[in-house]
Write a protein that holds these residues in place. Structure first.
Motif, short mmCIF file in Angstrom:
data_model
loop_
_atom_site.label_atom_id
_atom_site.label_comp_id
_atom_site.label_asym_id
_atom_site.label_seq_id
_atom_site.Cartn_x
_atom_site.Cartn_y
_atom_site.Cartn_z
N HIS A 80 0.85 -1.18 0.00
CA HIS A 80 0.00 0.00 0.00
C HIS A 80 0.90 1.24 0.00
N GLN A 95 -8.66 6.53 1.31
CA GLN A 95 -8.15 5.67 0.26
C GLN A 95 -8.55 6.27 -1.10
N PRO A 118 -3.37 -0.10 -3.64
CA PRO A 118 -4.12 0.76 -2.72
C PRO A 118 -3.26 1.93 -2.23
N TRP A 120 -3.25 5.54 0.21
CA TRP A 120 -3.87 6.30 1.29
C TRP A 120 -3.33 7.72 1.29
#
Length: 336
Positions: A80, A95, A118, A120
């Motif tokens: 991530h 996100q 992903p 953030w």
């Protein structure tokens, strides 16, 4: 804002403006040093790889983060990204969603990162790292966090544009440095020099390697060989993009540079579109700039995607092994 020209002066001839502003640069450096020293970094339950730099403006951090992520994904690691989301209004942790978010909400870089893994967006990096870990991240890539003391880094990679080096050697506003070179490199596990050029690395700990890499265009169905183009870019050093376009054989009849992360005014985009029609030319830009385009302009400019090519992939894998374990660790653990 665009970086002042004197920031690029050689260190031995920084110019009058740099010398006059140097007291403010010392204050900036002192404040940064105190903030880093006073930090109480949160240690994530998974490895954190930080991709940072020492100067304001682009050095190749995002292509480096993407390239590292691709290597981790190839190992089967759930990676991530955590990033500040420069230019976006989201405070986070949020996100990024390439189907719903745009530049105004999360900034341009998160949209590129979220296309492969992903991502953030979080002004509070520790909160972003917690959210990533809770969402199942097995490794976190912290994009642009070398001067942020909120998260413990298991591997700190400092990216340097070898062509620009550290500019005139002064700290903001007298020069491009976010902190003195020796102080910044003392916390690095590796320096990644991108492009051609010799750069001294004072303060780099003994045993910390200086690796080399270069940006190369990705193979696409678009050929620019012999094409008349109008090239525009709003990145740290637009001239790097223009050189890449020329290397692809394009005939650049007009090139327009914008400040890094700058939003594109509709009037300017219409002017570029009109210039291209008048000159029978193709508009070309970077992937990062394309992420900031309004919907009505999408498809009117071709993008030239780039990828990071490492000179010594084995040395890079060795560094990753130290924080993640060897590439075949998962297979070994699964064996009876």
């Amino acid at each position: 804002m665009r970086a002042p020209a004197f920031w690029s002066n050689p260190p031995d001839t920084p110019g009058l403006a740099a010398r006059l502003l140097s007291p403010l640069g010392c204050v900036y450096a002192l404040a940064t040093g105190r903030r880093i020293a006073a930090g109480q970094p949160w240690r994530a339950p998974v490895p954190v790889i930080c991709i940072g730099n020492l100067t304001a403006g682009g050095t190749g951090k995002t292509p480096t983060a993407l390239a590292i992520a691709e290597r981790l994904i190839a190992r089967g690691v759930a990676v991530h990204f955590v990033t500040r989301g420069h230019g976006g209004r989201e405070e986070g942790p949020h996100q990024a969603d390439i189907r719903r978010d745009d530049y105004n909400s999360v900034g341009d870089e998160p949209l590129l990162l979220a296309a492969i893994s992903p991502t953030w967006v979080a002004k509070d990096r520790a909160a972003g790292a917690r959210a990533a870990a809770e969402a199942g991240a097995e490794a976190i890539i912290l994009d642009d966090g070398h001067q942020n003391p909120a998260v413990f880094k298991d591997l700190s990679i400092v990216v340097v544009d070898a062509g620009a080096g550290f500019g005139n050697g002064y700290c903001i506003p007298a020069g491009p440095l976010r902190e003195p070179v020796e102080a910044g490199l003392s916390r690095a596990d590796v320096v990644l020099l991108i492009g051609e050029g010799d750069v001294a690395t004072p303060g780099l700990p003994e045993g910390a390697p200086a690796l080399r890499a270069r940006l190369e265009p990705r193979t696409t169905g678009l050929s620019l060989d012999g094409a008349r183009v109008i090239a525009f870019a709003g990145i740290g050093r637009p001239e790097k993009f223009f050189d890449t376009v020329r290397d692809l054989g394009a005939d650049i009849i007009q090139q327009v540079g914008f400040p890094d992360h700058a939003p594109f005014a509709p009037k300017m985009l219409r002017r570029l579109e009109a210039d291209a029609a008048r000159e029978d030319a193709i508009l070309v830009t970077t992937e990062k700039d394309a992420a900031r385009m309004p919907n009505w302009f999408r498809g009117k400019a071709a993008t030239v995607p780039v990828t990071m090519a490492f000179d010594d992939e084995g040395a890079l894998d060795t560094l990753l092994d130290k924080v993640l374990g060897p590439k075949d660790k998962g297979a070994a653990d699964a064996a009876p």
